[in-house]
Design a protein around this motif. Structure first.
Motif, PDB file in Angstrom:
ATOM      1  N   ASN A 202       3.231 -13.183   2.133  1.00 42.45           N
ATOM      2  CA  ASN A 202       4.610 -13.561   2.425  1.00 42.45           C
ATOM      3  C   ASN A 202       4.695 -15.029   2.826  1.00 42.45           C
ATOM      4  OD1 ASN A 202       5.697 -10.842   2.193  1.00 42.45           O
ATOM      5  ND2 ASN A 202       4.631 -10.410   4.104  1.00 42.45           N
ATOM      6  N   TRP A 203       5.881 -15.602   2.654  1.00 42.70           N
ATOM      7  CA  TRP A 203       6.121 -16.983   3.067  1.00 42.70           C
ATOM      8  C   TRP A 203       6.104 -17.123   4.582  1.00 42.70           C
ATOM      9  CZ3 TRP A 203       9.900 -20.806   0.454  1.00 42.70           C
ATOM     10  CH2 TRP A 203       9.542 -21.000  -0.887  1.00 42.70           C
ATOM     11  N   GLY A 204       5.573 -18.270   5.055  1.00 40.07           N
ATOM     12  CA  GLY A 204       5.667 -18.620   6.467  1.00 40.07           C
ATOM     13  C   GLY A 204       4.656 -17.917   7.343  1.00 40.07           C
ATOM     14  N   SER A 205       4.947 -17.955   8.643  1.00 36.56           N
ATOM     15  CA  SER A 205       4.020 -17.391   9.629  1.00 36.56           C
ATOM     16  C   SER A 205       4.344 -15.960  10.006  1.00 36.56           C
ATOM     17  CB  SER A 205       4.058 -18.247  10.903  1.00 36.56           C
ATOM     18  OG  SER A 205       5.327 -18.138  11.535  1.00 36.56           O
ATOM     19  N   GLY A 206       5.565 -15.529   9.727  1.00 34.28           N
ATOM     20  CA  GLY A 206       5.995 -14.196  10.136  1.00 34.28           C
ATOM     21  C   GLY A 206       6.525 -14.154  11.556  1.00 34.28           C
ATOM     22  N   GLU A 247       7.338  -7.852  11.802  1.00 32.22           N
ATOM     23  CA  GLU A 247       7.781  -6.479  12.076  1.00 32.22           C
ATOM     24  C   GLU A 247       8.605  -5.934  10.917  1.00 32.22           C
ATOM     25  OE1 GLU A 247       8.040  -6.672  16.966  1.00 32.22           O
ATOM     26  OE2 GLU A 247       9.729  -7.369  15.752  1.00 32.22           O
ATOM     27  N   LEU A 248       9.447  -6.781  10.336  1.00 33.97           N
ATOM     28  CA  LEU A 248      10.222  -6.360   9.173  1.00 33.97           C
ATOM     29  C   LEU A 248       9.303  -5.984   8.024  1.00 33.97           C
ATOM     30  CD1 LEU A 248      12.876  -6.058   7.591  1.00 33.97           C
ATOM     31  CD2 LEU A 248      12.656  -8.484   6.980  1.00 33.97           C
ATOM     32  N   ALA A 249       8.259  -6.772   7.808  1.00 32.91           N
ATOM     33  CA  ALA A 249       7.305  -6.471   6.739  1.00 32.91           C
ATOM     34  C   ALA A 249       6.691  -5.087   6.931  1.00 32.91           C
ATOM     35  CB  ALA A 249       6.211  -7.534   6.695  1.00 32.91           C
ATOM     36  N   GLY A 250       6.413  -4.744   8.172  1.00 36.72           N
ATOM     37  CA  GLY A 250       5.857  -3.421   8.452  1.00 36.72           C
ATOM     38  C   GLY A 250       6.843  -2.313   8.130  1.00 36.72           C
ATOM     39  N   VAL A 251       8.115  -2.527   8.447  1.00 37.57           N
ATOM     40  CA  VAL A 251       9.143  -1.524   8.157  1.00 37.57           C
ATOM     41  C   VAL A 251       9.293  -1.341   6.645  1.00 37.57           C
ATOM     42  CG1 VAL A 251      11.611  -0.991   8.326  1.00 37.57           C
ATOM     43  CG2 VAL A 251      10.397  -1.921  10.308  1.00 37.57           C
ATOM     44  N   GLY A 257       5.846   2.806   0.970  1.00 41.36           N
ATOM     45  CA  GLY A 257       4.551   3.464   0.901  1.00 41.36           C
ATOM     46  C   GLY A 257       3.400   2.535   0.580  1.00 41.36           C
ATOM     47  N   TYR A 258       3.545   1.233   0.916  1.00 43.58           N
ATOM     48  CA  TYR A 258       2.468   0.277   0.664  1.00 43.58           C
ATOM     49  C   TYR A 258       1.431   0.353   1.788  1.00 43.58           C
ATOM     50  CZ  TYR A 258      -0.097  -4.040  -0.057  1.00 43.58           C
ATOM     51  OH  TYR A 258      -1.101  -4.952  -0.259  1.00 43.58           O
ATOM     52  N   GLU A 259       0.147   0.461   1.421  1.00 40.21           N
ATOM     53  CA  GLU A 259      -0.909   0.616   2.416  1.00 40.21           C
ATOM     54  C   GLU A 259      -1.952  -0.488   2.376  1.00 40.21           C
ATOM     55  OE1 GLU A 259      -2.456   4.506   1.701  1.00 40.21           O
ATOM     56  OE2 GLU A 259      -0.693   5.539   2.542  1.00 40.21           O
ATOM     57  N   GLY A 260      -1.695  -1.564   1.616  1.00 39.47           N
ATOM     58  CA  GLY A 260      -2.646  -2.664   1.527  1.00 39.47           C
ATOM     59  C   GLY A 260      -2.514  -3.631   2.695  1.00 39.47           C
ATOM     60  N   SER A 261      -3.135  -4.789   2.563  1.00 40.12           N
ATOM     61  CA  SER A 261      -3.122  -5.806   3.608  1.00 40.12           C
ATOM     62  C   SER A 261      -1.926  -6.734   3.452  1.00 40.12           C
ATOM     63  CB  SER A 261      -4.409  -6.642   3.552  1.00 40.12           C
ATOM     64  OG  SER A 261      -5.546  -5.826   3.766  1.00 40.12           O
ATOM     65  N   ILE A 262      -1.509  -7.312   4.572  1.00 36.64           N
ATOM     66  CA  ILE A 262      -0.389  -8.250   4.589  1.00 36.64           C
ATOM     67  C   ILE A 262      -0.894  -9.591   5.088  1.00 36.64           C
ATOM     68  CG2 ILE A 262       1.868  -8.773   5.559  1.00 36.64           C
ATOM     69  CD1 ILE A 262       2.311  -5.756   5.872  1.00 36.64           C
ATOM     70  N   GLU A 263      -0.671 -10.650   4.281  1.00 37.38           N
ATOM     71  CA  GLU A 263      -1.095 -11.996   4.673  1.00 37.38           C
ATOM     72  C   GLU A 263       0.109 -12.928   4.680  1.00 37.38           C
ATOM     73  OE1 GLU A 263      -4.261 -13.190   2.102  1.00 37.38           O
ATOM     74  OE2 GLU A 263      -5.691 -11.706   2.918  1.00 37.38           O
ATOM     75  N   TRP A 264      -0.083 -14.115   5.302  1.00 35.74           N
ATOM     76  CA  TRP A 264       1.027 -15.053   5.480  1.00 35.74           C
ATOM     77  C   TRP A 264       0.626 -16.447   5.020  1.00 35.74           C
ATOM     78  CZ3 TRP A 264       5.584 -12.902   6.829  1.00 35.74           C
ATOM     79  CH2 TRP A 264       5.513 -11.579   7.279  1.00 35.74           C
ATOM     80  N   ASP A 265       1.459 -17.071   4.195  1.00 37.83           N
ATOM     81  CA  ASP A 265       1.222 -18.410   3.679  1.00 37.83           C
ATOM     82  C   ASP A 265       1.949 -19.408   4.578  1.00 37.83           C
ATOM     83  OD1 ASP A 265       0.956 -20.769   2.338  1.00 37.83           O
ATOM     84  OD2 ASP A 265       1.824 -20.054   0.441  1.00 37.83           O
ATOM     85  N   THR A 266       1.230 -19.971   5.541  1.00 39.94           N
ATOM     86  CA  THR A 266       1.855 -20.851   6.522  1.00 39.94           C
ATOM     87  C   THR A 266       2.192 -22.244   5.969  1.00 39.94           C
ATOM     88  OG1 THR A 266      -0.340 -21.476   7.348  1.00 39.94           O
ATOM     89  CG2 THR A 266       0.785 -19.673   8.472  1.00 39.94           C
TER      90      THR A 266
END
Length: 313
Positions: A202-206, A247-251, A257-266
């Motif tokens: 995702n874009w940014g830091s989250g 937190e929104l990304a988690g929701v 039903g996505y179970e992979g990893s979430i990263e952030w492009d700062t």
């Protein structure tokens, strides 16, 4: 509000306009009027005035606008400023000339200064610098607010403005090049889940905090304001609570039903660090939102999946 009066919803096929249409229709409004942009270009002043002369609406909800996310706003500021100012001026001038009794102008929470005190009160307008990535769009919406206020001062008409927080729901724009954060995430995570992708970036830091309101709640608030509010100041419309983008990304991930990893492009911009609206004016008038974030995201994902053939993407 007279349910038998001609009521024009400008932008009735957009996210907000379509929700307002559904809500007014279910509330008994029998003479709703709308025109798609292919049939009526609101940037065309003569065409707009001719439309008002033909339909003679008593009420107008101005939800038509050129909208987009950070990327689109930052890339095409001239388009966002010019198109929105022309739409607003043409509709409001035509409404005035043809004696429209009640107008609700819909703006955006981006009208407020980037570093406004949180939660943002209505009187924070024009007290500081705007967020640079969408300042052109914000200026257009500020012009609309002042236009409504000017009509009230000069002609004494009960026209009003409402400023919604971040909206989402059925009918949203899911195009990755022009969408806002919520629909962009829903599309990205749904596609990742379907493909079994191990990582979503995702874009940014989250870290930024955002407030989200389901568009059906927004539509209900619109009717409430039309029937219960008459004041010169714009009214904030939101939930009064916010979440981080992480937190929104988690929701969203849970909803699709996505179970992979979430990263952030700062290296990508975060935008405004926090944008939470003070909604005490709206709540003081007797209105509260009804749809939780989890429920709203879940039903939006369902709509997204069942409308693959006709959604905006």
């Amino acid at each position: 509000m007279d349910r038998d009066a001609v009521t024009y919803i400008a932008g009735h096929r957009g996210l907000v306009g379509s929700a307002v249409w559904r809500h007014l229709e279910s509330s008994g409004f029998a003479r709703l009027v709308g025109r798609s942009s292919s049939k009526l270009d609101l940037k065309d002043r003569d065409a707009t005035f001719s439309f008002f002369a033909e339909t003679k609406p008593r009420y107008v909800v101005l939800a038509a606008a050129k909208v987009g996310g950070i990327l689109a706003n930052n890339t095409y500021p001239v388009d966002f400023l010019s198109d929105n100012v022309r739409i607003q001026v043409n509709v409001l001038d035509a409404a005035l000339q043809h004696g429209v009794e009640r107008v609700l102008f819909l703006g955006s929470s981006c009208i407020y200064p980037k570093f406004a005190e949180q939660p943002i009160r209505e009187d924070s307008l024009l007290t500081g610098h705007l967020e640079p990535t969408n300042d052109a769009y914000a200026i257009a919406k500020i012009a609309g607010i002042l236009h409504v206020q000017a009509v009230r001062r000069q002609y004494g008409l009960p026209w009003i403005s409402a400023m919604p927080t971040n909206l989402y729901g059925p009918g949203d724009n899911f195009d990755p090049a022009g969408s806002h954060v919520m629909p962009a995430m829903i599309r990205r995570y749904d596609e990742a889940a379907a493909a079994g992708a191990p990582v979503v970036t995702n874009w940014g830091s989250g870290a930024p905090r955002r407030e989200f309101l389901h568009v059906d709640d927004m539509a209900a608030a619109c009717l409430h304001l039309l029937e219960h509010y008459d004041g010169p100041g714009q009214v904030n419309v939101g939930t009064g609570t916010d979440v981080t983008i992480k937190e929104l990304a988690g929701v969203v991930a849970a909803a699709v039903g996505y179970e992979g990893s979430i990263e952030w492009d700062t290296s990508k911009p975060d935008g405004t660090p926090r944008k939470l609206l003070d909604v005490s004016t709206l709540r003081g008038s007797g209105w509260e939102p009804q749809i939780s974030l989890e429920e709203g995201v879940r039903t939006t994902v369902e709509w997204y999946r069942t409308h693959a053939a006709d959604r905006r993407n």
